[in-house]
Design an enzyme around this catalytic site. Structure first.
Site, PDB file in Angstrom:
ATOM      1  N   HIS A 179      71.859 -28.347  42.452  1.00 57.29           N
ATOM      2  CA  HIS A 179      71.948 -26.916  42.785  1.00 57.29           C
ATOM      3  C   HIS A 179      71.092 -26.043  41.871  1.00 57.29           C
ATOM      4  CE1 HIS A 179      75.073 -26.705  39.648  1.00 57.29           C
ATOM      5  NE2 HIS A 179      74.906 -25.397  39.654  1.00 57.29           N
ATOM      6  N   LYS A 183      68.638 -22.140  42.446  1.00 58.60           N
ATOM      7  CA  LYS A 183      68.823 -20.881  41.728  1.00 58.60           C
ATOM      8  C   LYS A 183      67.554 -20.055  41.852  1.00 58.60           C
ATOM      9  CE  LYS A 183      72.107 -22.593  38.277  1.00 58.60           C
ATOM     10  NZ  LYS A 183      73.325 -21.807  38.397  1.00 58.60           N
ATOM     11  N   ASP A 236      76.054 -35.695  33.411  1.00 61.47           N
ATOM     12  CA  ASP A 236      76.479 -34.547  34.212  1.00 61.47           C
ATOM     13  C   ASP A 236      75.405 -33.462  34.283  1.00 61.47           C
ATOM     14  OD1 ASP A 236      78.554 -33.045  35.645  1.00 61.47           O
ATOM     15  OD2 ASP A 236      78.673 -31.772  33.864  1.00 61.47           O
ATOM     16  N   HIS A 241      70.060 -31.623  36.137  1.00 60.07           N
ATOM     17  CA  HIS A 241      69.631 -30.225  36.007  1.00 60.07           C
ATOM     18  C   HIS A 241      68.536 -30.028  34.941  1.00 60.07           C
ATOM     19  CE1 HIS A 241      73.028 -29.675  38.525  1.00 60.07           C
ATOM     20  NE2 HIS A 241      73.940 -29.491  37.596  1.00 60.07           N
ATOM     21  N   LYS A 340      79.368 -27.747  26.628  1.00 55.90           N
ATOM     22  CA  LYS A 340      80.506 -26.981  27.137  1.00 55.90           C
ATOM     23  C   LYS A 340      81.224 -26.351  25.949  1.00 55.90           C
ATOM     24  CE  LYS A 340      81.157 -29.301  31.475  1.00 55.90           C
ATOM     25  NZ  LYS A 340      80.422 -28.338  32.279  1.00 55.90           N
TER      26      LYS A 340
HETATM   27  C1  BG6 Z   1      77.503 -28.982  37.591  1.00 55.35           C
HETATM   28  C2  BG6 Z   1      78.186 -29.763  36.512  1.00 55.35           C
HETATM   29  O1  BG6 Z   1      76.541 -29.773  38.232  1.00 55.35           O
HETATM   30  O2  BG6 Z   1      76.881 -27.847  37.034  1.00 55.35           O
HETATM   31  C3  BG6 Z   1      79.195 -28.888  35.791  1.00 55.35           C
HETATM   32  O3  BG6 Z   1      78.848 -30.877  37.076  1.00 55.35           O
HETATM   33  C4  BG6 Z   1      78.544 -27.634  35.291  1.00 55.35           C
HETATM   34  O4  BG6 Z   1      79.790 -29.596  34.714  1.00 55.35           O
HETATM   35  C5  BG6 Z   1      77.781 -26.934  36.410  1.00 55.35           C
HETATM   36  O5  BG6 Z   1      79.549 -26.771  34.787  1.00 55.35           O
HETATM   37  C6  BG6 Z   1      76.966 -25.775  35.876  1.00 55.35           C
HETATM   38  O6  BG6 Z   1      76.451 -25.064  36.961  1.00 55.35           O
HETATM   39  P1  BG6 Z   1      76.139 -23.495  36.843  1.00 55.35           P
HETATM   40  O7  BG6 Z   1      75.508 -23.162  38.147  1.00 55.35           O
HETATM   41  O8  BG6 Z   1      77.469 -22.835  36.625  1.00 55.35           O
HETATM   42  O9  BG6 Z   1      75.234 -23.353  35.687  1.00 55.35           O
END
Ligand code: BG6
Length: 493
Positions: A179, A183, A236, A241, A340
């Site tokens: 995802h 963005k 994760d 990402h 986190k």
């Molecule tokens: C997800 C992870 O893919 O992305 C989560 O599994 C994380 O652990 C999240 O919190 C963060 O996404 P965003 O869009 O809130 O930065």
């Protein structure tokens, strides 16, 4: 308001329909696209899970969830009731053949429509869901499947999943979602690089000293401990990402904005990453785990308390130094960090330029002139800042000051930035995979991260503790400071 060119009539089938992702992200995103007129009148959303609910019971749940998870001011009674009427619920136990019949019956009258099977469930179910779809003759030419991350746990499991899904769907029907690529600010990185002639000549080791990519979160693992404890921050966040962000910064210009052209270039970056193995992993990576602390003024438990006191070596923080071994980036470190329960939610890419070669200003030595830096802020306060050196106004000689040229997207465009899932879901319906990961990219990313896991697993060292509400383990500061550099901390706007 987001652009609303309507998409073809479609059926969107969400496996994991009662799960966290569906409730917090997918349904709100579909509601917003529907509210803005993008879904065709007869499009349907079918939620699938094991829970014994009916349409009415599921719609009641969604109605409440929308109010909780939509951005404030987005809920509209009339739009919501139209949206809820599109929703159906089917209870399936994937392993039981007979339980697929209700789902199959829903589709017998609409064979030509676009079908999106969104697998928002545990990856171990991906293979059996795809076999069930094939056995029920639900997969048509107009079908696509969306795979949520994590795609596997390591290279072998990712390959296995890719094989299983690939036995049912052709590669162009498979949409592996990350995802972050949806963005607005991340897509803007491509525009910044390839629609502005002034940056490209500077975008290389001749002018750039190093790059930092930070994704800092204040949230903990919350209700996801089960998943998270077997995953950790490297799997994760970094494997997907952060490496995707690195690819967009480092890739060569594709010849056009086309799915394969873009993904070929990203793949080359992943393949050019210098492998981190053995002892080097301990010099170039830091892993951490949060202990109790104060986040945004409130006390929060430590990671192991969230696991009910169970011992765990799962990392909730990673910092590492990567290198892209090619002509453009030789000698330019890419420092990545994510964690986190950090001090503040802040995700940004920092491109740090080299210093001027010589100072002409009396009394100001070469090293005393601040270096230019481009900061792309992904969230919150999306925008970009270009830090330049200027003369402080006033008499009495030349005094230099670094000031940012500030582009705030909220102030400039005065419109809501759509959530990543809104854009990506519509891309799936349109059949545009540019912002999705191809099989070879996912596997290359696992190939690079796997030796890091292996070295950590062999090590007698445990993750370094950091108190929740801080900026992470001190070793992460040392990682960059050893090289004579510091992590960028953006002063508030
Ligand atoms: C997800 C992870 O893919 O992305 C989560 O599994 C994380 O652990 C999240 O919190 C963060 O996404 P965003 O869009 O809130 O930065």
């Amino acid at each position: 308001m987001a652009a609303t060119s309507p998409v073809a009539p479609c059926d969107i089938i969400v496996f994991g329909g009662t799960g966290d992702l569906a409730r917090r992200k997918l349904l709100p995103a579909l509601y917003l696209r529907d509210r803005d007129g993008q879904l065709a009148a007869d499009s349907r959303i079918v939620a699938v899970s094991r829970a014994g609910l009916d349409d009415a019971g599921y719609r009641d749940k969604v109605s409440a969830e929308l109010r909780d998870h939509l951005p404030s001011g987005s809920y509209d009674e009339a739009a919501a009731s139209r949206f809820l009427a599109r929703i159906h619920y089917v209870s399936i136990d994937v392993a039981e053949k007979g339980s697929w019949l209700t789902l199959i019956a829903l589709f017998k009258d609409a064979p030509q429509r676009v079908r999106v099977f969104y697998l928002a469930c545990a990856p171990r179910l991906f293979g059996s869901i795809c076999s069930g779809l094939r056995a029920g003759s639900l997969v048509t030419e107009q079908s696509r499947v969306v795979l949520e991350k994590p795609i596997g746990h390591d290279l072998a499991s990712a390959r296995r999943i890719n094989e299983e899904v690939g036995a049912v769907f052709a590669e162009e029907q498979i949409f592996r979602i990350d995802h972050y690529l949806g963005k607005e600010t991340v897509q803007n990185l491509l525009v910044l690089r390839f629609a502005n002639a002034m940056l490209e000549p500077l975008w290389n080791s001749g002018s750039i000293d190093h790059v930092q990519i930070t994704v800092a979160e204040t949230v903990g693992v919350g209700g996801r401990v089960g998943y998270y404890d077997s995953s950790g921050a490297l799997r994760d966040m970094v494997q997907n990402h952060l490496l995707q962000l690195l690819c967009l910064v480092a890739m060569e210009p594709p010849n056009r904005m086309d799915a394969d052209a873009v993904r070929n270039e990203k793949l080359k970056v992943l393949q050019a990453l210098r492998p981190l193995t053995g002892d080097e992993v301990h010099h170039r990576t830091v892993r951490g785990q949060y202990t109790p602390g104060l986040v945004e003024g409130s006390p929060v438990p430590g990671y192991t308390e969230e696991l009910d006191g169970a011992a765990s070596t799962t990392e909730t923080f990673v910092a590492l130094k990567a290198e892209v071994q090619n002509w453009r980036w030789a000698g330019v470190p890419f420092y990545l960090r994510t964690g986190k329960r950090l001090e503040q939610r802040a995700s940004e890419i920092v491109v740090q330029f080299r210093p001027v070669p010589h100072s002409i200003f009396p009394g100001i030595s070469d090293g005393a002139i601040a270096t230019n830096r481009l900061v792309l802020r992904l969230q919150p306060d999306e925008g970009m800042r270009l830090h330049l050196v200027t003369k402080e106004p006033g008499p009495g000689g030349v005094r230099l000051r670094q000031v940012p040229l500030n582009l705030s997207f909220a102030e400039t465009f005065k419109s809501r930035l759509p959530d990543a899932y809104e854009r990506l879901l519509m891309d799936v319906v349109r059949g545009n995979p540019t912002l999705f990961m191809r099989r070879d990219e996912v596997e290359a990313a696992w190939e690079w991260t796997e030796p890091i896991h292996a070295a950590w697993a062999d090590s007698r060292h445990r993750p370094q503790r950091y108190a929740a509400g801080t900026s992470g383990p001190t070793a992460a500061t040392a990682l960059i400071e050893r090289d004579g550099r510091t992590w960028h901390e953006e002063e508030s706007a």
